[in-house]
Design an enzyme around this catalytic site. Sequence first.
Site, PDB file in Angstrom:
ATOM      1  N   ASP A  63      88.741  57.374  11.593  1.00 17.77           N
ATOM      2  CA  ASP A  63      89.089  56.661  10.362  1.00 17.77           C
ATOM      3  C   ASP A  63      90.320  57.275   9.687  1.00 17.77           C
ATOM      4  O   ASP A  63      90.588  58.469   9.825  1.00 17.77           O
ATOM      5  CB  ASP A  63      87.879  56.710   9.410  1.00 17.77           C
ATOM      6  CG  ASP A  63      87.976  55.666   8.306  1.00 17.77           C
ATOM      7  OD1 ASP A  63      88.808  54.743   8.420  1.00 17.77           O
ATOM      8  OD2 ASP A  63      87.217  55.777   7.324  1.00 17.77           O
ATOM      9  N   ASN A  69      85.295  44.791  10.904  1.00 12.57           N
ATOM     10  CA  ASN A  69      86.766  44.870  10.919  1.00 12.57           C
ATOM     11  C   ASN A  69      87.428  43.522  11.227  1.00 12.57           C
ATOM     12  O   ASN A  69      88.618  43.331  10.969  1.00 12.57           O
ATOM     13  CB  ASN A  69      87.258  45.928  11.909  1.00 12.57           C
ATOM     14  CG  ASN A  69      86.999  47.362  11.476  1.00 12.57           C
ATOM     15  OD1 ASN A  69      86.798  48.248  12.307  1.00 12.57           O
ATOM     16  ND2 ASN A  69      87.003  47.614  10.171  1.00 12.57           N
TER      17      ASN A  69
HETATM   18  C1  IPE Z   1      84.772  52.389  10.459  1.00 17.55           C
HETATM   19  O1  IPE Z   1      85.887  52.479   9.666  1.00 17.55           O
HETATM   20  C2  IPE Z   1      85.085  51.618  11.698  1.00 17.55           C
HETATM   21  C3  IPE Z   1      86.010  52.276  12.639  1.00 17.55           C
HETATM   22  C4  IPE Z   1      86.498  53.473  12.527  1.00 17.55           C
HETATM   23  C5  IPE Z   1      86.364  51.502  13.774  1.00 17.55           C
HETATM   24  P1  IPE Z   1      86.134  51.460   8.436  1.00 17.55           P
HETATM   25  O2  IPE Z   1      87.399  51.876   7.820  1.00 17.55           O
HETATM   26  O3  IPE Z   1      86.020  50.076   8.907  1.00 17.55           O
HETATM   27  O4  IPE Z   1      84.888  51.793   7.495  1.00 17.55           O
HETATM   28  P2  IPE Z   1      84.689  51.537   5.955  1.00 17.55           P
HETATM   29  O5  IPE Z   1      85.005  50.106   5.707  1.00 17.55           O
HETATM   30  O6  IPE Z   1      85.596  52.450   5.223  1.00 17.55           O
HETATM   31  O7  IPE Z   1      83.240  51.874   5.711  1.00 17.55           O
HETATM   32  C1  IPE Z   2      90.515  53.352  11.283  1.00 16.42           C
HETATM   33  O1  IPE Z   2      91.485  53.436  10.298  1.00 16.42           O
HETATM   34  C2  IPE Z   2      90.811  52.300  12.317  1.00 16.42           C
HETATM   35  C3  IPE Z   2      89.963  51.112  12.214  1.00 16.42           C
HETATM   36  C4  IPE Z   2      88.971  50.914  11.393  1.00 16.42           C
HETATM   37  C5  IPE Z   2      90.248  50.020  13.126  1.00 16.42           C
HETATM   38  P1  IPE Z   2      91.522  52.450   9.056  1.00 16.42           P
HETATM   39  O2  IPE Z   2      92.371  51.285   9.414  1.00 16.42           O
HETATM   40  O3  IPE Z   2      90.153  52.116   8.585  1.00 16.42           O
HETATM   41  O4  IPE Z   2      92.265  53.351   7.988  1.00 16.42           O
HETATM   42  P2  IPE Z   2      91.954  53.469   6.437  1.00 16.42           P
HETATM   43  O5  IPE Z   2      90.507  53.779   6.292  1.00 16.42           O
HETATM   44  O6  IPE Z   2      92.317  52.145   5.834  1.00 16.42           O
HETATM   45  O7  IPE Z   2      92.823  54.573   5.964  1.00 16.42           O
HETATM   46 MG    MG Z   3      88.908  53.005   7.265  1.00 22.01          MG
END
Ligand code: IPE
Ligand code: IPE
Ligand code: MG
Length: 263
Positions: free
Chosen positions: A25, A73
């Site tokens: 993340d 997502n």
């Molecule tokens: C969790 O991250 C999913 C992945 C890393 C693929 P998110 O960024 O989607 O999670 P939330 O929304 O902050 O809980």
């Molecule tokens: C994790 O990074 C990747 C996915 C969830 C696909 P994020 O895209 O969630 O990054 P933040 O949480 O917005 O920084």
């Molecule tokens: Mg995230």
Amino acid sequence: MSEYSELLKRLDRRDLPQHIAIIMDGNGRWAKKRHLTRVKGHERGSKVVKYIVETAAEIGIKVLSLYAFSKENWNRPKEEVDALMQLLHRYLLTEGNNLIKNGIRLTVIGDLNSLSPKLRELITDVCERSRNNPKTRVVIALSYSGRYEIVEAVKSIIKDVQSGSLDSSVIDEQMFNGYLFTKDIPDPDLLIRTSAEKRISNFMLWQIAYTELYITKTLWPDFTKAEFLKAIINFQKRERRFGMTGDQLITQQIKSHGYPLNE
Ligand code: IPE
Ligand code: IPE
Ligand code: MG
């Protein structure tokens, strides 16, 4: 000597976690801090995947699970979703042969029907070609949701009971486990989440019942091989009691290993 080699020496090879799961993340925040588009963050994140997979194989981790894209997502802006799918496609195209050559087995779990046929085809190809690879197993969770996985398992169990191939009186935890995407994979010993969020975000809800959690502030694109080792070394200092007392645990460790593990 580099920090990585120093840490490598501190790693207890007798007590490696069998299965490490990672919630990768923080790609978006990494990009935002640099006034870049979120997609740039994902691009950088996919490079990190490459060297963490290599490191896991190098030190002999049996299973590495990576949460790449959740079912939730799909609700992100279309451009971001498209770019993520493209990156995954590119990763499998450029890395697929390398994984296979390096003895790595690839498995993808999730609602694969929601992916494009082209991406699905590529996934099937790399998974098939690597299926007999003995080294590290890399499990990519794609369009994955822990609740979805559990509901799918329940539906399959009901189907088998109705068709007469399963007797409902034999349903127990072990049998239920056999209906999950991860049926032939041990539960994670260690779950790493980057970017400081203290939540599970629907990842392996059933499997993490007794998993040790390691949460780091580091954003995924900044995650290093050294920090990966630090997480494992930190894990090795923990006492996993599984509901028992500390004393019971030591007696059990002496019985199976000949010595207490944390000494
Ligand atoms: C969790 O991250 C999913 C992945 C890393 C693929 P998110 O960024 O989607 O999670 P939330 O929304 O902050 O809980
Ligand atoms: C994790 O990074 C990747 C996915 C969830 C696909 P994020 O895209 O969630 O990054 P933040 O949480 O917005 O920084
Ligand atoms: Mg995230």
